[in-house]
Design a protein around this motif. Structure first.
Motif: not given
Length: 366
Positions: A79, A83, A111-112, A115, A237, A241, A244-245
């Motif tokens: 993830q 991201g 972030i998306l 997620m 999520m 998220g 990913g951030l």
């Protein structure tokens, strides 16, 4: 012991680490000094510590929320990579543009991206009952291969002398420095803000209560109307998220571009950070600094005393091992002497005595 066990685990890691590296032919005490002590007294190294602790804290906070709900997201690394890739895609599309809106869009897409990658194990878990440990773990390797493909193919910089890397990000696509003249970028205060927000959510909101109840007592959660499936989605999520951030913050910060070396193991190390911090966002901030020491100190120890590059990983693994081992002290007391004579309660007493005795820590006789 909930607070003392992590401290004991770190102490045991230092002692056993010194012994192990001495047996391997290195100066064990010097290794401990170079990795865990010397960076603390170097003001320039403190900047490195904060920079490396920030992504660890962000990812660990997201994982800890899932762990509280017994949702075991082991896919933080994948993830984190997705991201970074999602934000990098926006950066490559806007290389010839300028404006303060570009970096926020990159962060949102990061972030998306995390997620979206976490949604795969969430969907498999809630629809088919697939174990999220296995699915999220295997997706890490898919993410790494996707990164390698993009770096050697569609996203390869044609002006990069045939190196597998993207073009450098522009000034509007990189993180500004929180303190001018230092290495401390905007990602560090973001990490602190995320930890404080998560602490408030988990301790002062219905959502945090739902996560904790689902993890501790699933039947009580179902009776209270807290859906297990919705909690799985929420946990994954949030974890995806935040990972990913962290990924796009690293790409737009220390890296300044996307490269094949982007997978740094932060997603795996963050698991240790989460448990060392007792799944508490405030404890995670302190634990992230401890694990960041292994990265910063490990790098300097390679040049000063010739430690192998795997030294940081060895210390991280020992820290997790000793943390799991010392956790037995949370539920058991170790006493010396002969074991006490066991007394069997009459049948009439079991209904009242059983519940009170279950709450007491058990005793192990040494």
């Amino acid at each position: 012991m909930m607070l003392a066990a992590p401290v004991i685990a770190v102490g045991l890691t230092l002692v056993v680490g010194a012994i192990v590296f001495t047996l391997l032919g290195h100066n064990g005490l010097a290794a401990i000094y170079e990795i865990f002590i010397r960076p603390l007294f170097n003001p320039y190294r403190w900047q490195d510590l904060l920079v490396k602790a920030a992504p660890l804290a962000i990812i660990a906070v997201g994982l800890a929320i899932g762990f509280r709900a017994n949702v075991w997201n082991i896919g933080g690394e994948g993830q984190y990579i997705l991201g970074g890739l999602a934000g990098t895609g926006i950066a490559l599309l806007t290389l010839d543009m300028s404006g303060g809106w570009i970096l926020p869009v990159m962060l949102v897409c990061g972030i998306l991206g995390g997620m979206a990658w976490a949604a795969i194990p969430a969907a498999l878990k809630t629809t088919l009952g697939v174990n999220e440990i296995l699915s999220s773990l295997m997706l890490n390797y898919v993410a790494i291969q996707l990164l390698y493909y993009l770096m050697r193919g569609p996203w390869k910089d044609p002006m990069g002398f045939n190196f597998p890397q993207t073009a450098m990000f522009s000034a509007d696509q990189t993180l500004p420095y929180a303190i001018p003249g230092t290495l401390i970028h905007l990602g560090i205060p973001i990490a602190i803000a995320i930890a404080l927000t998560a602490f408030g959510v988990m301790t002062r909101t219905i959502t945090g209560f739902q996560v904790r109840v689902v993890g501790l007592a699933p039947k009580a959660a179902a009776y209270g109307g807290f859906g297990a499936a919705s909690t799985v989605w929420l946990a994954l999520m949030v974890g995806g998220g935040l990972a990913g951030l962290a990924g796009i913050l690293e790409a737009a910060g220390p890296f300044g571009q996307m490269v094949p070396q982007f997978p740094t193991g932060y997603g795996y190390t963050a698991i240790i950070v989460a448990f060392l911090g007792r799944l508490n966002p405030l404890g995670i901030l302190a634990a992230a600094l401890v694990l960041a020491l292994t990265y910063v100190g490990g790098e300097s120890a390679q040049t000063t005393i010739g430690l192998p590059s795997a030294a940081a990983g060895v210390f991280q693994a020992m820290m997790l091992f000793f943390l799991l081992a010392t956790d037995i002290l949370v539920r058991y007391r170790i006493v010396s002497g002969s074991p006490a004579t066991a007394r069997t309660a009459p049948a009439s007493e079991t209904g009242t005595a059983g519940s009170s005795e279950a709450a007491k820590p058990k005793t192990v006789t040494a």
